[in-house]
Enzyme design. Structure first.
Site, mmCIF file in Angstrom:
data_model
loop_
_atom_site.group_PDB
_atom_site.id
_atom_site.type_symbol
_atom_site.label_atom_id
_atom_site.label_comp_id
_atom_site.label_asym_id
_atom_site.label_seq_id
_atom_site.Cartn_x
_atom_site.Cartn_y
_atom_site.Cartn_z
ATOM 1 N N ASN A 264 33.999 -12.375 -64.535
ATOM 2 C CA ASN A 264 32.646 -12.167 -65.084
ATOM 3 C C ASN A 264 32.670 -11.298 -66.339
ATOM 4 O OD1 ASN A 264 33.236 -9.863 -63.590
ATOM 5 N ND2 ASN A 264 31.136 -9.528 -62.928
ATOM 6 N N HIS B 38 34.808 -8.600 -50.720
ATOM 7 C CA HIS B 38 34.012 -7.443 -50.266
ATOM 8 C C HIS B 38 33.049 -7.715 -49.115
ATOM 9 C CE1 HIS B 38 31.438 -9.506 -53.085
ATOM 10 N NE2 HIS B 38 31.938 -8.927 -54.158
ATOM 11 N N HIS C 41 32.038 -14.648 -53.497
ATOM 12 C CA HIS C 41 31.100 -13.523 -53.452
ATOM 13 C C HIS C 41 29.953 -14.032 -52.584
ATOM 14 C CE1 HIS C 41 28.673 -10.142 -55.426
ATOM 15 N NE2 HIS C 41 27.879 -10.712 -54.540
ATOM 16 N N ARG D 197 36.439 -5.983 -67.740
ATOM 17 C CA ARG D 197 35.391 -6.093 -68.777
ATOM 18 C C ARG D 197 35.840 -6.607 -70.138
ATOM 19 N NH1 ARG D 197 31.926 -5.992 -64.757
ATOM 20 N NH2 ARG D 197 31.354 -3.947 -63.998
ATOM 21 N N ASN E 199 26.680 -4.367 -55.268
ATOM 22 C CA ASN E 199 26.496 -5.654 -54.582
ATOM 23 C C ASN E 199 27.809 -6.125 -53.986
ATOM 24 O OD1 ASN E 199 23.824 -5.768 -55.372
ATOM 25 N ND2 ASN E 199 24.253 -7.034 -57.173
ATOM 26 N N HIS F 250 37.321 -5.432 -62.117
ATOM 27 C CA HIS F 250 36.581 -5.911 -63.295
ATOM 28 C C HIS F 250 37.032 -5.074 -64.486
ATOM 29 C CE1 HIS F 250 33.692 -8.260 -60.840
ATOM 30 N NE2 HIS F 250 33.895 -7.304 -59.956
ATOM 31 N N ASP G 149 37.007 -3.738 -55.848
ATOM 32 C CA ASP G 149 35.839 -4.185 -56.606
ATOM 33 C C ASP G 149 35.511 -3.161 -57.705
ATOM 34 O OD1 ASP G 149 33.719 -5.654 -57.525
ATOM 35 O OD2 ASP G 149 32.426 -5.305 -55.797
HETATM 36 O O1 DOR Z 1 28.234 -4.407 -57.658
HETATM 37 C C1 DOR Z 1 28.915 -5.282 -58.190
HETATM 38 N N1 DOR Z 1 29.304 -5.174 -59.472
HETATM 39 N N2 DOR Z 1 29.232 -6.364 -57.485
HETATM 40 C C2 DOR Z 1 29.824 -7.425 -58.059
HETATM 41 O O2 DOR Z 1 30.117 -8.361 -57.366
HETATM 42 C C3 DOR Z 1 30.085 -7.450 -59.512
HETATM 43 C C4 DOR Z 1 30.262 -6.084 -60.020
HETATM 44 C C5 DOR Z 1 30.238 -5.975 -61.533
HETATM 45 O O3 DOR Z 1 30.847 -6.809 -62.188
HETATM 46 O O4 DOR Z 1 29.675 -5.015 -62.038
#
Ligand code: DOR
Length: 435
Positions: free
Chosen positions: A104, A241, A188, A74, A288, A72, A315
């Site tokens: 995301n 994951h 996911h 961002r 998660n 990620h 992740d």
């Molecule tokens: O803990 C998590 N954080 N699980 C995810 O699937 C997304 C991720 C996030 O984008 O922070």
């Protein structure tokens, strides 16, 4: 022949092509121009070469560049946590030459413009950055994205990562589209109705801590449903994951039945267990899917050994200090992972005798590359010079101030690891060199 870069004195290990040997590499125009078997590259050539263009890999393993298909970064939207630049620097420091970014972001990567935006920023970065497109517009599970357009723009997979696509009919269509374009759908897999609102693994620990649990069955049901749909459609399904013993078993059975399903595990899920949470309430342990039990952790290792789990993916989920410096149940879920991944894998898997280093490297380079449809990196002459150089014996302690990621949310700070990146080369350019 004139070279731009020399990698000398290392042990080449190319698990994809099945060789390990002492050799030197001459790099030119971004490619591996020459592999010199031990002793063939003369001292005279080396002495004439500018020191900054030599990587001395004495005692180290030289291997095809590592690939992480779950990060990620961002950008766009939360550049205070990570940018493509800072994320790709962290990737290079972790030995990665290629990553795939989850959609995301804000806005989500659900259209061609955003894909182009991310990939254009990545051109100046320190690793190759591919996009995973959102399955549904705005990732809200309501309407499919224009998947054909996303593929045209270069996405290597589709996913609503962070959220499970609850609607099975929509998941069925996503798999059908993905099949047409031969890309995987990354799931996911946590049923929101069962997991929603949960903070930690549902277990004795969640009761002891008085925190709402995310039950293992939320993952197991989600995986089982998606495997059924992958079987029905013939589409390629990739489970992100995986964290539960039941989930691994479902994938094992799916594979045995001939369903096109692959899976990844994150280093934290083969390293950590939920009993650690009550020790210090370190909010970096909130993630998660959650950190699970010892039996689940053992199942991850078994899945890696028997091939049920195809690859390791971090992740990498950066969050700010403010988002983590709160009560455990208020903290944003996720932890960074790029810079500790190889060290954790060597320490927890190879050093304990579970996975030999070549097997481990396959799970961190050629296998993940194949899942997203990329040609695996290799050390053969003529190949693109995407190369990772690491000392498998070097011991180091994870230090917060050393992270190149913009965010520092790692529960591994202070941990002693074995296996350290010495240098990373991407397209013939040194993108990271340990000091
Ligand atoms: O803990 C998590 N954080 N699980 C995810 O699937 C997304 C991720 C996030 O984008 O922070």
């Amino acid at each position: 022949m004139q070279f731009d870069l020399l990698i000398i004195n290392g042990t080449l290990m190319d698990p994809g092509f099945g060789f390990t040997k002492k050799a030197d590499l001459g790099i030119k125009d971004g490619k591996i121009a020459k592999v010199f078997d031990e002793g063939k590259l003369t001292r005279k050539v080396i002495d004439k070469f500018p020191a900054e263009s030599i990587v001395d890999a004495e005692g180290a393993i030289v291997t095809p560049g590592l690939v992480d298909i779950h990060v990620h970064f961002r950008e766009p939207g939360r550049e205070d946590k990570e940018t493509i630049q800072s994320g790709s620097r962290a990737a290079a420091a972790g030995g990665f030459t290629t990553v795939a970014c989850m959609p995301n972001t804000q806005p989500a990567i659900d259209n061609q413009e955003t894909v182009k935006f991310v990939t254009s920023l990545a051109e100046k970065g320190d690793c190759r950055v591919y996009c995973v497109g959102a399955i549904t517009k705005n990732r809200d599970g309501e309407e499919l994205s224009e998947i054909g357009d996303l593929v045209k723009a270069g996405v290597v997979a589709i996913s609503d990562d962070g959220d499970y696509l609850q609607n099975p009919e929509m998941m069925r269509r996503a798999l059908e589209y993905a099949r047409m374009f031969d890309i995987p759908v990354i799931s996911h897999a946590e049923d929101e109705f069962l997991a929603g609102g949960g903070i930690v693994n549902e277990s004795f620990e969640s009761s002891r801590l008085g925190m709402q649990g995310r039950p293992a069955v939320a993952e197991e049901i989600a995986i089982l449903r998606d495997i059924k749909l992958a079987g029905l459609t013939g589409g390629r399904l990739h489970i992100a994951h995986v964290s539960t013993a039941g989930g691994v078993e479902a994938i094992r059975r799916g594979k045995a039945e001939g369903v096109k399903v692959t899976a990844e595990v994150a280093p934290h899920h083969f390293t950590l267990t939920d009993d650690l949470i009550g020790e210090k309430f370190d909010t970096n342990l909130r993630v998660n899917p959650p950190i699970r039990s010892e039996a689940d952790r053992q199942a991850m290792i078994k899945g890696l050994i028997d091939g049920t789990i195809d690859c390791i993916a971090t992740d990498h989920a950066p969050h700010t200090e403010e988002e983590k410096d709160v009560e455990f149940d208020q903290a944003s879920p996720g932890m960074i992972g790029l810079e500790t991944s190889l060290g954790l894998a060597i320490t927890e898997l190879s050093d304990r005798g579970y996975l030999a280093i070549p097997d481990l490297l396959r799970k961190m380079s050629s296998n993940p590359a194949k899942i997203i449809g990329l040609e695996p990196n290799s050390l053969n002459e003529g190949e693109v010079a995407d190369i990772t150089i690491f000392d498998p014996e070097a011991r180091w302690v994870v230090k917060k101030e050393k992270f190149l990621s913009k965010s520092k949310n790692s529960p591994f700070v202070g941990r002693k690891l074995k296996g350290k990146i010495k240098a990373t080369v991407m397209g013939g350019r040194i993108t990271y060199r340990a000091k």
